[in-house]
Design a protein around this motif. Sequence first.
Motif, PDB file in Angstrom:
ATOM      1  N   LEU A   1       0.829  -1.204   0.000  1.00 26.64           N
ATOM      2  CA  LEU A   1       0.000   0.000   0.000  1.00 26.64           C
ATOM      3  C   LEU A   1       0.863   1.253   0.000  1.00 26.64           C
ATOM      4  O   LEU A   1       0.604   2.193  -0.762  1.00 26.64           O
ATOM      5  CB  LEU A   1      -0.938   0.003   1.210  1.00 26.64           C
ATOM      6  CG  LEU A   1      -1.826   1.229   1.348  1.00 26.64           C
ATOM      7  CD1 LEU A   1      -2.734   1.384   0.133  1.00 26.64           C
ATOM      8  CD2 LEU A   1      -2.640   1.145   2.623  1.00 26.64           C
ATOM      9  N   ALA A   2       1.897   1.278   0.829  1.00 22.19           N
ATOM     10  CA  ALA A   2       2.787   2.452   0.874  1.00 22.19           C
ATOM     11  C   ALA A   2       3.434   2.689  -0.486  1.00 22.19           C
ATOM     12  O   ALA A   2       3.575   3.838  -0.925  1.00 22.19           O
ATOM     13  CB  ALA A   2       3.846   2.256   1.958  1.00 22.19           C
ATOM     14  N   ASP A   3       3.813   1.621  -1.153  1.00 21.40           N
ATOM     15  CA  ASP A   3       4.414   1.743  -2.481  1.00 21.40           C
ATOM     16  C   ASP A   3       3.414   2.305  -3.482  1.00 21.40           C
ATOM     17  O   ASP A   3       3.733   3.201  -4.264  1.00 21.40           O
ATOM     18  CB  ASP A   3       4.930   0.373  -2.933  1.00 21.40           C
ATOM     19  CG  ASP A   3       5.756   0.456  -4.191  1.00 21.40           C
ATOM     20  OD1 ASP A   3       6.685   1.288  -4.237  1.00 21.40           O
ATOM     21  OD2 ASP A   3       5.471  -0.308  -5.132  1.00 21.40           O
ATOM     22  N   GLU A   4       2.196   1.803  -3.446  1.00 17.90           N
ATOM     23  CA  GLU A   4       1.171   2.265  -4.380  1.00 17.90           C
ATOM     24  C   GLU A   4       0.743   3.700  -4.099  1.00 17.90           C
ATOM     25  O   GLU A   4       0.371   4.418  -5.018  1.00 17.90           O
ATOM     26  CB  GLU A   4      -0.044   1.334  -4.357  1.00 17.90           C
ATOM     27  CG  GLU A   4       0.233  -0.029  -4.945  1.00 17.90           C
ATOM     28  CD  GLU A   4       0.801   0.032  -6.357  1.00 17.90           C
ATOM     29  OE1 GLU A   4       0.306   0.803  -7.187  1.00 17.90           O
ATOM     30  OE2 GLU A   4       1.775  -0.690  -6.618  1.00 17.90           O
ATOM     31  N   GLU A   5       0.801   4.122  -2.842  1.00 20.18           N
ATOM     32  CA  GLU A   5       0.441   5.511  -2.519  1.00 20.18           C
ATOM     33  C   GLU A   5       1.399   6.505  -3.171  1.00 20.18           C
ATOM     34  O   GLU A   5       1.049   7.662  -3.358  1.00 20.18           O
ATOM     35  CB  GLU A   5       0.399   5.718  -1.004  1.00 20.18           C
ATOM     36  CG  GLU A   5      -0.830   5.094  -0.378  1.00 20.18           C
ATOM     37  CD  GLU A   5      -0.843   5.167   1.130  1.00 20.18           C
ATOM     38  OE1 GLU A   5       0.243   5.206   1.771  1.00 20.18           O
ATOM     39  OE2 GLU A   5      -1.942   5.178   1.689  1.00 20.18           O
ATOM     40  N   ARG A   6       2.583   6.072  -3.516  1.00 22.73           N
ATOM     41  CA  ARG A   6       3.521   6.912  -4.261  1.00 22.73           C
ATOM     42  C   ARG A   6       3.323   6.754  -5.767  1.00 22.73           C
ATOM     43  O   ARG A   6       3.424   7.721  -6.508  1.00 22.73           O
ATOM     44  CB  ARG A   6       4.968   6.550  -3.893  1.00 22.73           C
ATOM     45  CG  ARG A   6       5.370   7.001  -2.523  1.00 22.73           C
ATOM     46  CD  ARG A   6       6.854   6.784  -2.271  1.00 22.73           C
ATOM     47  NE  ARG A   6       7.331   5.437  -2.575  1.00 22.73           N
ATOM     48  CZ  ARG A   6       7.359   4.425  -1.722  1.00 22.73           C
ATOM     49  NH1 ARG A   6       6.934   4.588  -0.497  1.00 22.73           N
ATOM     50  NH2 ARG A   6       7.819   3.256  -2.087  1.00 22.73           N
ATOM     51  N   HIS A   7       3.041   5.538  -6.208  1.00 25.39           N
ATOM     52  CA  HIS A   7       2.930   5.293  -7.642  1.00 25.39           C
ATOM     53  C   HIS A   7       1.681   5.898  -8.264  1.00 25.39           C
ATOM     54  O   HIS A   7       1.750   6.425  -9.377  1.00 25.39           O
ATOM     55  CB  HIS A   7       2.921   3.777  -7.927  1.00 25.39           C
ATOM     56  CG  HIS A   7       4.261   3.162  -7.882  1.00 25.39           C
ATOM     57  ND1 HIS A   7       4.579   2.204  -6.968  1.00 25.39           N
ATOM     58  CD2 HIS A   7       5.366   3.374  -8.619  1.00 25.39           C
ATOM     59  CE1 HIS A   7       5.841   1.839  -7.145  1.00 25.39           C
ATOM     60  NE2 HIS A   7       6.338   2.537  -8.137  1.00 25.39           N
TER      61      HIS A   7
ATOM     62  N   PRO B   1      -0.279   8.624  -7.580  1.00 25.47           N
ATOM     63  CA  PRO B   1      -0.201  10.050  -7.946  1.00 25.47           C
ATOM     64  C   PRO B   1       0.800  10.314  -9.072  1.00 25.47           C
ATOM     65  O   PRO B   1       0.546  11.138  -9.955  1.00 25.47           O
ATOM     66  CB  PRO B   1       0.234  10.741  -6.652  1.00 25.47           C
ATOM     67  CG  PRO B   1      -0.187   9.814  -5.569  1.00 25.47           C
ATOM     68  CD  PRO B   1      -0.049   8.433  -6.146  1.00 25.47           C
ATOM     69  N   PHE B   2       1.922   9.603  -9.068  1.00 25.55           N
ATOM     70  CA  PHE B   2       2.911   9.770 -10.130  1.00 25.55           C
ATOM     71  C   PHE B   2       2.304   9.430 -11.489  1.00 25.55           C
ATOM     72  O   PHE B   2       2.424  10.186 -12.451  1.00 25.55           O
ATOM     73  CB  PHE B   2       4.138   8.892  -9.871  1.00 25.55           C
ATOM     74  CG  PHE B   2       5.034   8.759 -11.068  1.00 25.55           C
ATOM     75  CD1 PHE B   2       5.903   9.779 -11.421  1.00 25.55           C
ATOM     76  CD2 PHE B   2       4.990   7.617 -11.859  1.00 25.55           C
ATOM     77  CE1 PHE B   2       6.722   9.669 -12.535  1.00 25.55           C
ATOM     78  CE2 PHE B   2       5.806   7.496 -12.979  1.00 25.55           C
ATOM     79  CZ  PHE B   2       6.669   8.521 -13.312  1.00 25.55           C
ATOM     80  N   HIS B   3       1.628   8.295 -11.578  1.00 26.20           N
ATOM     81  CA  HIS B   3       1.058   7.874 -12.857  1.00 26.20           C
ATOM     82  C   HIS B   3      -0.089   8.795 -13.288  1.00 26.20           C
ATOM     83  O   HIS B   3      -0.232   9.073 -14.482  1.00 26.20           O
ATOM     84  CB  HIS B   3       0.608   6.421 -12.798  1.00 26.20           C
ATOM     85  CG  HIS B   3       1.762   5.467 -12.792  1.00 26.20           C
ATOM     86  ND1 HIS B   3       2.594   5.315 -13.870  1.00 26.20           N
ATOM     87  CD2 HIS B   3       2.236   4.639 -11.824  1.00 26.20           C
ATOM     88  CE1 HIS B   3       3.540   4.425 -13.576  1.00 26.20           C
ATOM     89  NE2 HIS B   3       3.337   4.018 -12.337  1.00 26.20           N
ATOM     90  N   CYS B   4      -0.881   9.266 -12.349  1.00 27.54           N
ATOM     91  CA  CYS B   4      -1.945  10.218 -12.708  1.00 27.54           C
ATOM     92  C   CYS B   4      -1.338  11.498 -13.271  1.00 27.54           C
ATOM     93  O   CYS B   4      -1.834  12.037 -14.268  1.00 27.54           O
ATOM     94  CB  CYS B   4      -2.809  10.530 -11.489  1.00 27.54           C
ATOM     95  SG  CYS B   4      -3.893   9.174 -11.032  1.00 27.54           S
ATOM     96  N   ARG B   5      -0.277  11.981 -12.659  1.00 24.99           N
ATOM     97  CA  ARG B   5       0.405  13.175 -13.154  1.00 24.99           C
ATOM     98  C   ARG B   5       0.951  12.936 -14.560  1.00 24.99           C
ATOM     99  O   ARG B   5       0.812  13.765 -15.456  1.00 24.99           O
ATOM    100  CB  ARG B   5       1.524  13.558 -12.176  1.00 24.99           C
ATOM    101  CG  ARG B   5       2.002  14.957 -12.278  1.00 24.99           C
ATOM    102  CD  ARG B   5       2.909  15.392 -11.122  1.00 24.99           C
ATOM    103  NE  ARG B   5       3.849  14.381 -10.635  1.00 24.99           N
ATOM    104  CZ  ARG B   5       3.697  13.673  -9.507  1.00 24.99           C
ATOM    105  NH1 ARG B   5       2.645  13.855  -8.727  1.00 24.99           N
ATOM    106  NH2 ARG B   5       4.599  12.783  -9.142  1.00 24.99           N
ATOM    107  N   ARG B   6       1.570  11.770 -14.763  1.00 28.52           N
ATOM    108  CA  ARG B   6       2.117  11.444 -16.088  1.00 28.52           C
ATOM    109  C   ARG B   6       1.023  11.335 -17.143  1.00 28.52           C
ATOM    110  O   ARG B   6       1.182  11.792 -18.265  1.00 28.52           O
ATOM    111  CB  ARG B   6       2.906  10.119 -16.037  1.00 28.52           C
ATOM    112  CG  ARG B   6       4.281  10.246 -15.489  1.00 28.52           C
ATOM    113  CD  ARG B   6       5.200  11.098 -16.374  1.00 28.52           C
ATOM    114  NE  ARG B   6       5.331  10.523 -17.701  1.00 28.52           N
ATOM    115  CZ  ARG B   6       5.161  11.206 -18.828  1.00 28.52           C
ATOM    116  NH1 ARG B   6       4.891  12.474 -18.823  1.00 28.52           N
ATOM    117  NH2 ARG B   6       5.283  10.604 -19.990  1.00 28.52           N
TER     118      ARG B   6
END
Length: 94
Positions: A6-12, A14-19
């Motif tokens: 979950l902690a890993d996905e909480e970073r991924h 937002p990154f992918h949405c921004r991209r």
Amino acid sequence: MAGRILADEERHVPFHCRRLREGFAGLPAPARRAVAGGWRILLAGAAALVAVDHGPALRHLGVRRRAFVAETVRLSVPLAASFAAAPERTPTRV
């Protein structure tokens, strides 16, 4: 283990949405909406596959497969809207 994932996905996420937002910014609004709709269809398919493949784990957690898919699709609404929206304008320097 689930907490680490979950902690890993909480970073991924937002990154992918921004991209995605940056990647689709140059498209006209109807194309951005179509791409966002297609993305949600793919997401629903992926969620269905996860639900089938991980059914016993979901059942152990007290989550029905159909509810898992429905909740995943529901949570995708604001994400898809964010990258289908009009691109943000960066202020110009004078």
